[in-house]
Motif scaffolding. Structure first.
Motif, short mmCIF file in Angstrom:
data_model
loop_
_atom_site.label_atom_id
_atom_site.label_comp_id
_atom_site.label_asym_id
_atom_site.label_seq_id
_atom_site.Cartn_x
_atom_site.Cartn_y
_atom_site.Cartn_z
N ALA A 1 1.31 7.07 6.62
CA ALA A 1 1.46 8.09 5.49
C ALA A 1 0.46 8.87 4.96
CB ALA A 1 2.25 7.20 4.20
N ALA A 2 -0.78 7.98 4.86
CA ALA A 2 -2.13 8.63 4.25
C ALA A 2 -2.50 9.70 5.29
CB ALA A 2 -3.03 7.60 4.17
N LYS A 3 -2.23 9.68 6.43
CA LYS A 3 -2.77 10.73 7.23
C LYS A 3 -1.72 11.95 7.15
CE LYS A 3 -2.84 8.08 10.96
NZ LYS A 3 -3.06 7.51 12.62
N GLU B 1 -7.06 5.21 -12.53
CA GLU B 1 -6.08 6.47 -12.40
C GLU B 1 -5.96 7.10 -13.78
OE1 GLU B 1 -3.19 3.23 -13.12
OE2 GLU B 1 -4.88 3.43 -11.72
N LEU B 2 -5.68 6.31 -14.74
CA LEU B 2 -5.40 6.82 -16.19
C LEU B 2 -6.66 7.68 -16.62
CD1 LEU B 2 -3.98 3.92 -18.27
CD2 LEU B 2 -2.59 5.72 -16.97
N ALA B 3 -8.11 7.22 -16.19
CA ALA B 3 -9.26 8.26 -16.34
C ALA B 3 -9.14 9.62 -15.99
CB ALA B 3 -10.42 7.38 -16.08
N LEU B 4 -8.49 9.50 -14.44
CA LEU B 4 -8.48 10.58 -13.92
C LEU B 4 -7.63 11.57 -14.49
CD1 LEU B 4 -8.99 12.65 -11.28
CD2 LEU B 4 -7.38 11.17 -10.08
N ASN C 1 0.50 8.12 -5.68
CA ASN C 1 -0.85 8.96 -5.62
C ASN C 1 -0.47 10.47 -5.47
OD1 ASN C 1 -2.78 6.91 -6.38
ND2 ASN C 1 -3.33 6.68 -4.52
N GLU C 2 0.51 10.40 -4.61
CA GLU C 2 0.91 11.76 -3.84
C GLU C 2 1.61 12.48 -4.92
OE1 GLU C 2 1.92 15.06 -1.63
OE2 GLU C 2 0.27 13.56 -1.54
N ALA C 3 2.40 11.71 -5.78
CA ALA C 3 3.34 12.20 -6.67
C ALA C 3 2.40 12.79 -7.99
CB ALA C 3 4.42 11.28 -7.37
N HIS C 4 1.30 12.10 -8.12
CA HIS C 4 0.39 12.64 -9.23
C HIS C 4 -0.69 13.35 -8.58
CE1 HIS C 4 2.86 9.44 -10.85
NE2 HIS C 4 2.61 9.82 -12.07
N LEU D 1 1.00 -1.36 -0.19
CA LEU D 1 -0.09 0.02 0.10
C LEU D 1 0.91 1.36 -0.11
CD1 LEU D 1 -2.98 -0.74 2.63
CD2 LEU D 1 -3.10 -0.71 -0.09
N LEU D 2 1.94 1.25 0.75
CA LEU D 2 2.84 2.44 0.87
C LEU D 2 3.21 2.98 -0.41
CD1 LEU D 2 3.93 4.76 2.64
CD2 LEU D 2 5.94 2.94 3.06
#
Length: 368
Positions: A50-52, A244-247, A8-11, A1-2
């Motif tokens: 990390a998410a928090k 994620e490609l759609a987003l 996700n953060e990078a994008h 998950l990490l």
């Protein structure tokens, strides 16, 4: 998950649906029974921290087979356990106190051949009586995509009986409006969310292929996503096959002023890819035919046939001859029917795999 969270953060993606396959067959054992449970706990906590720290919102959407309002007690018990394991994962990630900020979203699951209200009351009773406090605190319920199922207006009874919020799905509303306009249903669903927790809504669109079921999901979305002036008050979960490609493509379309529509662009790319694939297949077949012709001209006895390599026809004849010999020993029927069964079973497995992949299934696309 990490690594997923860091990607996700990078994008710039800060709302993410986790896959229910994190713990496969999760209802068949207790997490503590896993030999590497301590390592799993550590990984979950690191991902949660990390998410928090990064301000990411993580959610779950168990599959359509989670039916807590079902008529069979075994269905209900297994569904309850599945929800509890999802909630346990969020506990282990440190998402406390529990709330629908990290939602576990499901559908009522059907009318089971009867009236809606008794099913809604069964659903609410399970929420109230059989879920642990943390699990109940994370639950949400979503409007459906069939006219005979549950609209936002229908689901208000569940909210009144349990207090759980309603997730509004724009695409589903088109097929089950419940006598409300889209804006009315959208705003009504938002009123069910507790103060301090941003509501989540779902956005999806019909498939690019006009022959596919209209309530299914497209690979990409064109939008524009209309939130009726409440853009700063809700979080939007895009449900699409390309995930994620759609987003990322939708984001580029918005930035580019809609000069390119993602669905149209990718349909054109898919058509071009199909042409390239067909040309490659044709070239491969031509090369194979040329190779076979060349081998035939080099036959050892000069008759244009390679005697050392039996042709497909001769192999078929030999196989048929062997089957006939087997039939003389009473084995043809058994062998043939078994072969057909194996073939049918293989085709069935293939079809099932393709169906699940298209899943999208409707609503249940895993990480989106």
């Amino acid at each position: 998950l990490l690594p997923l969270i860091l990607w996700n953060e990078a994008h710039g993606i800060r709302l993410f649906r986790l896959s229910s396959c994190i713990l496969p067959w999760m209802t068949s054992y207790e997490p503590e029974e896993l030999p590497d449970w301590l390592d799993i706990q550590k990984a979950l906590r690191e991902a949660g921290d990390a998410a928090k720290r990064l301000g990411h919102r993580l959610t779950f959407h168990p599959s359509e087979y989670c039916k807590i309002a079902g008529e069979r007690p075994d269905w209900v018990s297994q569904s309850v356990k599945e929800l509890e394991v999802h909630s346990r994962i969020f506990d282990e990630m440190g998402f406390l106190p529990a709330s629908p900020y990290n939602k576990i979203n499901i559908h009522v699951g059907g009318t089971y051949g009867g009236e809606k209200e008794p099913v809604l009351r069964r659903f609410a009773q399970v929420i109230n009586d059989r879920l642990t406090p943390n699990c109940k605190a994370r639950m949400t319920v979503e409007n459906d995509d069939r006219a005979n199922m549950y609209s936002v207006k229908d689901l208000m009874l569940v909210h009144e009986l349990t207090g759980i919020p309603i997730v509004f799905d724009f695409h589903h509303w088109k097929f089950c409006a419940g006598g409300q306009s889209q804006e009315e249903a959208f705003r009504l669903a938002l009123t069910t969310w507790p103060k301090g927790v941003r509501p989540i809504v779902h956005w999806s669109e019909s498939p690019e292929d006009p022959e596919k079921m209209r309530s299914a999901h497209s690979d990409y979305i064109d939008g524009p996503i209309n939130l009726f002036g409440l853009e700063d008050q809700v979080d939007v979960m895009i449900e699409s096959k390309a995930k994620e490609l759609a987003l990322l493509e939708y984001r580029q379309a918005v930035i580019g002023g809609w000069t390119i529509r993602p669905k149209q662009r990718n349909a054109e790319l898919a058509a071009q890819a199909a042409v390239v694939k067909a040309e490659a297949a044709a070239a491969k077949a031509e090369a194979k035919a040329a190779k076979l012709a060349e081998q035939g001209l080099e036959g050892e006895d000069g008759d244009g046939v390679n005697d050392k390599t039996p042709s497909k026809a001769s192999r078929t004849v030999r196989k048929s001859s062997s089957s006939v010999n087997n039939s003389n020993r009473g084995g043809l029927k058994s062998k043939g029917s078994g072969g057909r069964k194996r073939k049918a079973r293989k085709e069935s497995e293939t079809e099932e795999s393709e169906e699940v992949d298209v899943s999208d299934d409707d609503d249940y696309d895993g990480d989106e």
